[in-house]
Design a protein around this motif. Sequence first.
Motif, short mmCIF file in Angstrom:
data_model
loop_
_atom_site.label_atom_id
_atom_site.label_comp_id
_atom_site.label_asym_id
_atom_site.label_seq_id
_atom_site.Cartn_x
_atom_site.Cartn_y
_atom_site.Cartn_z
N ASP A 279 0.82 -1.22 0.00
CA ASP A 279 0.00 0.00 0.00
C ASP A 279 0.85 1.27 0.00
O ASP A 279 0.36 2.35 0.31
N GLY A 280 2.11 1.12 -0.30
CA GLY A 280 3.01 2.28 -0.30
C GLY A 280 3.52 2.53 1.11
O GLY A 280 4.02 1.61 1.77
N VAL A 281 3.37 3.78 1.57
CA VAL A 281 3.78 4.08 2.94
C VAL A 281 2.67 3.56 3.85
O VAL A 281 1.58 4.15 3.93
N GLU A 282 2.92 2.45 4.54
CA GLU A 282 1.85 1.83 5.33
C GLU A 282 1.81 2.37 6.75
O GLU A 282 0.78 2.34 7.41
N LYS A 283 2.96 2.83 7.24
CA LYS A 283 2.98 3.35 8.61
C LYS A 283 4.18 4.28 8.78
O LYS A 283 5.25 4.01 8.23
N ILE A 284 3.98 5.35 9.51
CA ILE A 284 5.11 6.22 9.86
C ILE A 284 5.51 5.87 11.28
O ILE A 284 4.69 5.93 12.20
N GLU A 285 6.75 5.42 11.47
CA GLU A 285 7.21 5.04 12.81
C GLU A 285 7.63 6.29 13.56
O GLU A 285 8.36 7.13 13.02
N GLN A 286 7.19 6.39 14.80
CA GLN A 286 7.59 7.56 15.59
C GLN A 286 8.64 7.12 16.61
O GLN A 286 8.29 6.48 17.60
N ILE A 287 9.88 7.43 16.38
CA ILE A 287 10.90 7.05 17.34
C ILE A 287 11.07 8.19 18.34
O ILE A 287 10.79 9.34 18.06
N ASP A 288 11.53 7.80 19.53
CA ASP A 288 11.57 8.72 20.65
C ASP A 288 12.84 9.57 20.62
O ASP A 288 13.90 9.13 21.08
N LEU A 289 12.73 10.75 20.05
CA LEU A 289 13.93 11.60 19.94
C LEU A 289 14.16 12.32 21.28
O LEU A 289 13.20 12.71 21.95
N ASP A 290 15.43 12.51 21.64
CA ASP A 290 15.69 13.31 22.85
C ASP A 290 15.68 14.80 22.47
O ASP A 290 15.51 15.15 21.30
N GLU A 291 15.87 15.66 23.46
CA GLU A 291 15.72 17.09 23.20
C GLU A 291 16.64 17.60 22.09
O GLU A 291 16.23 18.36 21.22
N LYS A 292 17.92 17.16 22.12
CA LYS A 292 18.89 17.63 21.13
C LYS A 292 18.49 17.15 19.72
O LYS A 292 18.51 17.92 18.77
N GLU A 293 18.11 15.88 19.64
CA GLU A 293 17.72 15.32 18.33
C GLU A 293 16.46 16.03 17.80
O GLU A 293 16.36 16.34 16.61
N LYS A 294 15.51 16.27 18.71
CA LYS A 294 14.27 16.97 18.32
C LYS A 294 14.58 18.35 17.76
O LYS A 294 14.04 18.77 16.74
N LYS A 295 15.50 19.03 18.47
CA LYS A 295 15.87 20.39 18.05
C LYS A 295 16.49 20.36 16.64
O LYS A 295 16.15 21.17 15.77
N GLU A 296 17.39 19.38 16.44
CA GLU A 296 18.04 19.27 15.13
C GLU A 296 17.01 18.92 14.04
O GLU A 296 17.06 19.44 12.92
N PHE A 297 16.08 18.04 14.38
CA PHE A 297 15.06 17.63 13.41
C PHE A 297 14.19 18.83 13.04
O PHE A 297 13.91 19.08 11.86
N MET A 298 13.77 19.61 14.05
CA MET A 298 12.92 20.77 13.77
C MET A 298 13.66 21.83 12.95
O MET A 298 13.08 22.50 12.11
N HIS A 299 14.96 21.95 13.22
CA HIS A 299 15.79 22.88 12.45
C HIS A 299 15.78 22.46 10.97
O HIS A 299 15.67 23.29 10.05
N SER A 300 15.87 21.15 10.75
CA SER A 300 15.86 20.62 9.40
C SER A 300 14.49 20.86 8.74
O SER A 300 14.40 21.23 7.56
N ILE A 301 13.42 20.66 9.51
CA ILE A 301 12.06 20.90 8.99
C ILE A 301 11.92 22.37 8.60
O ILE A 301 11.33 22.71 7.56
#
Length: 319
Positions: A279-301
């Motif tokens: 079915d293509g993308v069947e599920k988006i996995e949500q992994i538990d990012l810590d504060e630093k990783e979250k910050k980097e991810f949001m910066h990328s977004i």
Amino acid sequence: MKKISLIGAGQIGGTLAHLIGTKEVADEVVLFDVASGIAKGKALDIAQSSSVDGFNVKFSGTDNYEDIKDSDVIIITAGVPRKPGMSRDDLLGINLKIIKQVAEGIKKNAPNAFVICITNPLDVMVMAFQKFSGLPANKVVGMAGILDSSRFKLFLSLELNVPVKEIEAMVMGGHGDTMVPLPRFTKVSGKPLLDLVKEGKISQERLEEINQRTRDGGAEIVKYLEKGSAFYAPAASGVQMAEAYLKDEKKLLPCAVHLNGEYGVSDVYAGVPVIVGKDGVEKIEQIDLDEKEKKEFMHSIDAVKALWEAASKIDSDLS
Ligand code: APR
């Protein structure tokens, strides 16, 4: 009978066709390019190699969109690659126009296909393709995370003198300078990479250098090639996504997908781990990012969103 059409028969398109042939991922491969001679020539050349290597796949080259009818998978590499000194974002204006034409061709002739976009700047191109074509978001994905992760894995394997197969790793976020390698989720022969840091087998400093080399992985190759960008590893990564869909593998792969609230982000395409199956993308996995990783991810977004704004100014159909 499985059919894959490749829109763009350049460096990546040709390599995709050859890999799909040697691995017999599909029964039929159509190479489409505005430069029809390149598409036809490569199709014939690869077809001739099949009698040496013994694979049974039909190849053709075309510049007629009707030939992509009934494709199960379409992989888009149409566009311009970068030259030394350019960032992927510098390709925005020219490749956006190309993606719009491609979206029209696919919408009209193969609206049920699983579409994998490789054209850069990746996250914005795949998002623009989805908007222009109106194809369902679960069937429109971008290839970047597998490639970025493969670079991260290679550099770690060279550093630690461990076979690449022993390394599990993931890179998230946009496919650009802000991508987020995730050492905390990386394992070497089943052991957390950060344990190796604690044991002094690799220094924190060295690890940061490897993270940065991963972010610059594409540019490092562009600098050597001078006339184009990477194509072997991007093609291998695209084939892995096509196989996961065609064989309903339900495989966990980092791909650029449409986020709809996951990771606190809405209506943006960016790289996250997903399950790919029939079915293509069947599920988006949500992994538990810590504060630093979250910050980097949001910066990328934020970087992807800023480029999307620029794209919307170029083509009002996107705003
Ligand atoms: N429709 C179809 N094909 C097109 C169009 C179009 N409107 N415009 C250009 N092309 C074709 C070109 O004729 C060329 O053969 O796209 C092909 C692109 O091939 P290359 O220039 O060799 O580029 P490649 O290295 O394959 O990269 C393609 O993928 O990774 C990204 O940044 C890279 O955006 C680039 C894309």
